[in-house]
Structure formats: structure tokens, C-alpha cells
Design a protein around this motif. Structure first.
Motif, PDB file in Angstrom:
ATOM      1  N   LYS A   4      -9.201   9.689 -15.635  1.00 11.18           N
ATOM      2  CA  LYS A   4      -8.049   9.467 -16.302  1.00 11.18           C
ATOM      3  C   LYS A   4      -7.843   8.196 -17.227  1.00 11.18           C
ATOM      4  N   ASP A   6      -5.419   6.213 -20.106  1.00 12.05           N
ATOM      5  CA  ASP A   6      -4.317   6.016 -20.570  1.00 12.05           C
ATOM      6  C   ASP A   6      -3.835   6.274 -22.106  1.00 12.05           C
ATOM      7  N   LYS A  53       2.069  14.040 -20.725  1.00 11.36           N
ATOM      8  CA  LYS A  53       1.764  15.449 -20.199  1.00 11.36           C
ATOM      9  C   LYS A  53       2.939  16.466 -20.371  1.00 11.36           C
TER      10      LYS A  53
END
Length: 64
Positions: A4, A6, A53
Motif C-alpha cells: 500500500k 499513501d 478509495k
């Protein structure tokens, strides 16, 4: 599952790409696959720089 990143990092990569640095070079320097960078550029353009998201809610229309 993939790593992941940022939103700030994604924006930085897109900005570097738009400044003229080739995707292949960014891929090599930051250990990212070129398809990931290209997807981030596309998302950046579609979402106006917002990598969250949350997607806009669409209305479900059902035919009766």
C-alpha cells in the motif's frame, strides 16, 4: 496482497512523471511496476488528483 502506498507518494510519482521523467526510470528508481505508475496517472486524471478509495455512489436503476 500488494504493498500500500499513501496518496502523497502516488501524487509525487505522478508529478515526477508529468515533469518529463520516463515511467521506466521511475519504475526502476522506486521499485514500482510500470503498469502501477500508469494506473496512478490515469486515476489522477480521472479523479482530479484524489486517490481516495471512495468512489462516487451510482444510482441503481432497476427495470420493473
Amino acid at each position: 496482497m500488494g504493498k500500500k502506498y499513501d496518496n502523497e507518494f502516488k501524487s509525487m510519482i505522478v508529478d515526477l512523471s508529468k515533469s518529463g521523467i520516463r515511467t521506466k526510470q521511475l519504475s526502476e528508481e522506486y521499485g514500482l511496476h510500470t503498469s502501477v505508475i500508469n494506473r496512478w496517472k490515469q486515476e489522477h486524471d480521472l479523479k482530479g488528483g484524489d486517490f481516495s478509495k471512495n468512489k462516487p455512489k451510482s444510482e441503481n436503476i432497476k427495470n420493473l
